[in-house]
Design a protein around this motif. Structure first.
Motif, PDB file in Angstrom:
ATOM      1  N   ALA A 128       0.830  -1.319  -0.043  1.00  0.00           N
ATOM      2  CA  ALA A 128      -0.165   0.085  -0.076  1.00  0.00           C
ATOM      3  C   ALA A 128       1.015   1.154  -0.037  1.00  0.00           C
ATOM      4  O   ALA A 128       0.457   2.331  -0.754  1.00  0.00           O
ATOM      5  CB  ALA A 128      -0.699   0.061   1.205  1.00  0.00           C
ATOM      6  N   LYS A 131       2.257   1.902  -3.492  1.00  0.00           N
ATOM      7  CA  LYS A 131       1.237   2.279  -4.389  1.00  0.00           C
ATOM      8  C   LYS A 131       1.126   3.888  -3.994  1.00  0.00           C
ATOM      9  O   LYS A 131       1.055   4.764  -5.169  1.00  0.00           O
ATOM     10  CB  LYS A 131      -0.041   1.525  -4.109  1.00  0.00           C
ATOM     11  CG  LYS A 131      -1.311   2.066  -5.122  1.00  0.00           C
ATOM     12  CD  LYS A 131      -1.083   1.969  -6.540  1.00  0.00           C
ATOM     13  CE  LYS A 131      -2.255   2.350  -7.391  1.00  0.00           C
ATOM     14  NZ  LYS A 131      -2.001   2.256  -8.883  1.00  0.00           N
ATOM     15  N   MET A 132       0.682   4.285  -3.080  1.00  0.00           N
ATOM     16  CA  MET A 132       0.545   5.643  -2.745  1.00  0.00           C
ATOM     17  C   MET A 132       1.728   6.389  -3.214  1.00  0.00           C
ATOM     18  O   MET A 132       1.571   7.635  -3.609  1.00  0.00           O
ATOM     19  CB  MET A 132       0.104   5.940  -1.120  1.00  0.00           C
ATOM     20  CG  MET A 132      -1.301   5.289  -0.995  1.00  0.00           C
ATOM     21  SD  MET A 132      -1.989   5.743   0.493  1.00  0.00           S
ATOM     22  CE  MET A 132      -0.669   5.060   1.416  1.00  0.00           C
ATOM     23  N   ASP A 135       2.144   6.732  -6.976  1.00  0.00           N
ATOM     24  CA  ASP A 135       1.166   7.572  -7.391  1.00  0.00           C
ATOM     25  C   ASP A 135       1.469   9.269  -6.968  1.00  0.00           C
ATOM     26  O   ASP A 135       1.068   9.948  -8.038  1.00  0.00           O
ATOM     27  CB  ASP A 135      -0.235   7.047  -6.933  1.00  0.00           C
ATOM     28  CG  ASP A 135      -0.666   5.976  -7.642  1.00  0.00           C
ATOM     29  OD1 ASP A 135       0.175   5.392  -8.736  1.00  0.00           O
ATOM     30  OD2 ASP A 135      -1.703   5.323  -7.621  1.00  0.00           O
ATOM     31  N   ALA A 136       1.941   9.296  -5.955  1.00  0.00           N
ATOM     32  CA  ALA A 136       2.155  10.750  -5.441  1.00  0.00           C
ATOM     33  C   ALA A 136       3.226  11.300  -6.200  1.00  0.00           C
ATOM     34  O   ALA A 136       3.230  12.498  -6.479  1.00  0.00           O
ATOM     35  CB  ALA A 136       2.162  10.830  -3.854  1.00  0.00           C
ATOM     36  N   ASN A 144       4.539   1.002  -9.140  1.00  0.00           N
ATOM     37  CA  ASN A 144       4.721   0.078  -8.043  1.00  0.00           C
ATOM     38  C   ASN A 144       4.735  -1.383  -7.967  1.00  0.00           C
ATOM     39  O   ASN A 144       5.183  -2.137  -7.140  1.00  0.00           O
ATOM     40  CB  ASN A 144       3.492   0.295  -6.818  1.00  0.00           C
ATOM     41  CG  ASN A 144       2.237  -0.133  -7.492  1.00  0.00           C
ATOM     42  OD1 ASN A 144       1.829   0.253  -8.465  1.00  0.00           O
ATOM     43  ND2 ASN A 144       1.513  -1.123  -6.698  1.00  0.00           N
ATOM     44  N   ARG A 350      -0.178  15.643  -2.026  1.00  0.00           N
ATOM     45  CA  ARG A 350      -1.038  14.530  -2.626  1.00  0.00           C
ATOM     46  C   ARG A 350      -1.317  13.352  -1.649  1.00  0.00           C
ATOM     47  O   ARG A 350      -1.946  12.398  -1.758  1.00  0.00           O
ATOM     48  CB  ARG A 350      -0.351  13.927  -3.854  1.00  0.00           C
ATOM     49  CG  ARG A 350      -0.148  14.894  -5.065  1.00  0.00           C
ATOM     50  CD  ARG A 350       0.326  14.492  -6.262  1.00  0.00           C
ATOM     51  NE  ARG A 350       0.781  15.268  -7.082  1.00  0.00           N
ATOM     52  CZ  ARG A 350       2.074  15.809  -7.361  1.00  0.00           C
ATOM     53  NH1 ARG A 350       3.225  14.960  -7.122  1.00  0.00           N
ATOM     54  NH2 ARG A 350       2.426  16.655  -8.279  1.00  0.00           N
ATOM     55  N   LEU A 351      -0.502  13.488  -0.624  1.00  0.00           N
ATOM     56  CA  LEU A 351      -0.677  12.380   0.458  1.00  0.00           C
ATOM     57  C   LEU A 351      -1.634  12.795   1.698  1.00  0.00           C
ATOM     58  O   LEU A 351      -1.525  12.054   2.800  1.00  0.00           O
ATOM     59  CB  LEU A 351       0.611  11.698   1.017  1.00  0.00           C
ATOM     60  CG  LEU A 351       1.383  10.841  -0.002  1.00  0.00           C
ATOM     61  CD1 LEU A 351       2.822  10.570   0.241  1.00  0.00           C
ATOM     62  CD2 LEU A 351       0.682   9.534  -0.567  1.00  0.00           C
ATOM     63  N   LEU A 357      -5.519   9.834  -3.044  1.00  0.00           N
ATOM     64  CA  LEU A 357      -4.775   8.598  -3.360  1.00  0.00           C
ATOM     65  C   LEU A 357      -5.077   7.603  -1.882  1.00  0.00           C
ATOM     66  O   LEU A 357      -4.827   6.773  -1.907  1.00  0.00           O
ATOM     67  CB  LEU A 357      -3.433   8.963  -3.089  1.00  0.00           C
ATOM     68  CG  LEU A 357      -2.792   9.572  -4.375  1.00  0.00           C
ATOM     69  CD1 LEU A 357      -1.278   9.909  -4.167  1.00  0.00           C
ATOM     70  CD2 LEU A 357      -2.955   8.563  -5.560  1.00  0.00           C
ATOM     71  N   LEU A 358      -5.735   8.281  -0.846  1.00  0.00           N
ATOM     72  CA  LEU A 358      -5.951   7.575   0.541  1.00  0.00           C
ATOM     73  C   LEU A 358      -6.721   6.316   0.080  1.00  0.00           C
ATOM     74  O   LEU A 358      -6.514   5.306   0.500  1.00  0.00           O
ATOM     75  CB  LEU A 358      -6.193   8.590   1.638  1.00  0.00           C
ATOM     76  CG  LEU A 358      -5.261   9.395   1.997  1.00  0.00           C
ATOM     77  CD1 LEU A 358      -5.753  10.190   3.293  1.00  0.00           C
ATOM     78  CD2 LEU A 358      -4.074   9.084   2.239  1.00  0.00           C
ATOM     79  N   GLY A 361      -4.819   3.568  -1.355  1.00  0.00           N
ATOM     80  CA  GLY A 361      -4.041   2.864  -0.678  1.00  0.00           C
ATOM     81  C   GLY A 361      -4.856   1.987   0.428  1.00  0.00           C
ATOM     82  O   GLY A 361      -4.294   0.788   0.823  1.00  0.00           O
ATOM     83  N   ASN A 502     -14.575   4.507  -3.599  1.00  0.00           N
ATOM     84  CA  ASN A 502     -13.808   5.443  -3.516  1.00  0.00           C
ATOM     85  C   ASN A 502     -14.541   6.927  -3.644  1.00  0.00           C
ATOM     86  O   ASN A 502     -15.123   7.307  -4.684  1.00  0.00           O
ATOM     87  CB  ASN A 502     -12.672   5.893  -4.858  1.00  0.00           C
ATOM     88  CG  ASN A 502     -12.033   6.972  -4.737  1.00  0.00           C
ATOM     89  OD1 ASN A 502     -11.774   7.834  -3.986  1.00  0.00           O
ATOM     90  ND2 ASN A 502     -10.961   7.369  -5.754  1.00  0.00           N
TER      91      ASN A 502
END
Length: 601
Positions: A128, A131-132, A135-136, A144, A350-351, A357-358, A361, A502
């Protein structure tokens, strides 16, 4: 299912746009082949060299059991091929450090934790995070997947703490080798990456001109798609040129030539649509001129790709003033406008809590844990492939995740058949196994951009060969476990993707609409005057143009993400169409203030 997981039936008094719709999941588009990416051979050859050197060295030393650790660093050669060499030199060390750090976490856990179920949880949390963060940072292909593949495998490799220094040193050393391999082409074509990205922008602008000329001024979906593709390509090219330093007169001259070509591409894409009213009367494009300009842009793109000298391009006085004035600053030719976060701040934004994105994740963490546990329940002793499968299918929305799950399952099944067919060659010995693994790596990179399932056909036997180097497992057991892991990982991962909705996808559209409106408000006062005069005014118009173009690209991306959620609020289509029309009209106006009368040349 959250606040959107309600029945779709709504009363007439409900707020507009609050209706929840269940969208169908496509099948045919998931397996359709596309044209390969233009630079597929660059990561393919880089990874081939970076893997071959340590593999053959380990073969000569009789230590092929260490091939997993050398592969961890060598696989970093697949990253950052879309970046200019100066930015690539800064980015790849972070990829290598991320790989080594993840490998260190995995090997430490393998040394200290005996519970397979707990190892699955640890591997899922790391997946996870991969991935985040990928992407961020927008690191680009392969994202990833490679990090998670290597790390998840390492969680289930027998290990003790005393072995960690050597194994991590091998990964770091081959990561340094990967950096050298990826930087080597700079000695031959130092401007290669930026030439390619500008060529893509020229080709996209030419495609937009041809599309609009062929529709006679109408505005079908094809024109909207071409307009978005041109805006995205130009925007990506400018962001690439932001990363190109101009430390010597030669590099400054080369960058300036690319800037002029990109301005011309932007002028073409921003000045189309005369028949629809997007461009005002007197705009530089008449219908008969569009074809000639498209051919000119396409010819320039071919010259860039062929490594020929940069063509001479005519610019307006305002464009020349903008480039000449801003190029003298340390930021480079086109500095991003004020208020736009960059670097680490942009990644952290972005996080941040509430970021889109959360939920992705959370999907990865939950889906990988359940997939790994389900794989254990059906009798697979080392369920890392189920974790990798679940992690690999999660995309920006449910529709794309469904397509990836279908592609992964189909590709792995065919890959297992290919591995079975290759067993007689595999049994010839270690050298044959190395050759097959390298061939599969090359085949994966050559085909994965055409469709993920086609690339997976080659990835699967390569992964099985890496497993063979570390421990001798009967082929029937290996194939059966891999097939079970694939099916379980894809099914459980997709189920979690559907269930963990989402809920922020529609909210992201609202935020994007607000940003487009704000950017348009900034641009409106600048549209009331004539052609730009002076460096300061040209720079201000350039900032407004960059901001509006970026916001339009973000809006379209947000719409595509939300449209792919199978259970989501109805997209406000009328507002989106209206915002995009107004935004592109304003963008065309800003471009005209800088371009007239350059295109007459």
């Amino acid at each position: 299912m959250g606040k959107h997981g309600k029945p779709s039936g709504k009363s007439a008094h409900d707020a507009p746009g609050s209706v929840v719709r269940a969208r169908p999941l496509p099948v045919r588009s998931a397996v359709r082949l596309r044209r390969p990416v233009d630079i597929w051979h660059k990561p393919a050859l880089s990874a081939l060299v970076a893997l071959a050197i340590p593999d053959l060295t380990l073969y000569a030393l009789g230590r092929l059991d260490l091939i997993l650790y050398t592969s961890a660093g060598a696989m970093c050669a697949l990253y950052a091929h879309g970046l200019p060499y100066a930015a690539r030199a800064r980015t790849l060390p972070w990829v290598v450090l991320g790989m080594v750090a993840s490998l260190g976490v995995a090997l430490t856990a393998a040394s200290l934790i005996a519970s397979t179920a707990l190892l699955v949880v640890c591997a899922s949390l790391v997946a996870a995070a991969h991935k985040m963060v990928c992407d961020a940072t927008r690191i680009g292909p392969p994202g990833n997947v490679i990090l998670t593949f290597i790390t998840a495998s390492a969680f289930f490799v027998p290990q003790h703490l005393g072995q960690l220094p050597l194994h991590l040193a091998l990964a770091f050393g081959t990561g340094v080798l990967a950096w050298l391999v990826c930087m080597a082409p700079a000695l031959i074509r130092p401007q290669g990456p930026e030439r390619i990205v500008v060529a893509r922008a020229l080709e996209a602008a030419a495609g937009l001109l041809r599309t609009e000329a062929g529709t006679g001024g109408a505005a079908p979906a094809g024109v909207a798609h071409a307009r978005h593709a041109a805006a995205a390509a130009v925007n990506a090219a400018w962001h690439t040129l932001f990363l190109v330093p101009a430390r010597t007169p030669d590099t400054a001259a080369a960058r300036a030539g690319l800037e002029r070509l990109l301005v011309r591409a932007e002028s073409a894409s921003g000045s189309t649509g005369l028949a629809r009213g997007v461009a005002a009367p007197g705009a530089p494009y008449a219908a008969g001129f569009a074809g000639a300009e498209a051919e000119r842009l396409g010819g320039w793109a071919r010259e860039l790709r062929g490594g020929r000298p940069l063509p001479e391009v005519a610019l307006s006085a305002a464009q020349a003033e903008e480039l000449a004035g801003v190029a003298a600053e340390a930021w480079g030719p086109r500095r991003p406008g004020p208020g736009h976060p960059r670097g680490v701040r942009a990644v952290l934004a972005r996080l941040a809590p509430g970021a889109p994105l959360l939920p992705i994740g959370a999907r990865v963490a939950v889906g990988c844990v359940l997939a790994g546990w389900a794989s254990m329940a059906v009798g697979v002793g080392h369920p890392y492939w189920a974790v990798v499968t679940a992690a690999s299918i999660y995309q920006a929305n449910t529709t794309l995740s469904w397509q990836r799950a279908l592609q992964r399952t189909l590709g792995n099944l065919l890959g297992l058949l290919l591995y079975t067919a290759l067993l007689p060659l595999i049994h010839l010995g270690p050298l044959a196994m190395i050759a097959l693994a390298l061939a599969c790596q090359l085949g994966a990179e050559a085909t994965i951009t055409r469709n993920y399932w086609l690339g997976s056909v080659w990835v699967t036997p390569m992964a099985l060969l890496l497993t063979e180097f570390g421990s001798q497992v009967p082929a029937t057991t290996l194939i059966a476990d891999r097939w079970l892991d694939t099916v379980v990982g894809a099914a459980v991962g997709l189920a979690c993707c559907v269930l963990v909705t989402n809920r922020r996808a529609a909210d992201r559209i609202e935020v994007a609409l607000e940003r487009v409106a704000a950017a348009e408000a900034v641009a409106s006062p600048l549209l009331r005057e004539g052609a730009a005069t002076g460096v300061d005014e040209a720079r201000e118009i350039g900032w407004a143009r960059d901001r509006l173009a970026g916001c339009l690209v973000e809006l379209r991306e947000a719409v595509e993400v939300a449209a792919g959620e199978w259970w989501q609020r109805a997209v406000p289509e009328e507002r989106i169409v209206h915002a995009e029309q107004r935004g592109h009209r304003a963008l065309a106006g800003l471009v005209r203030r800088l371009t007239a009368p350059a295109l007459a040349a």
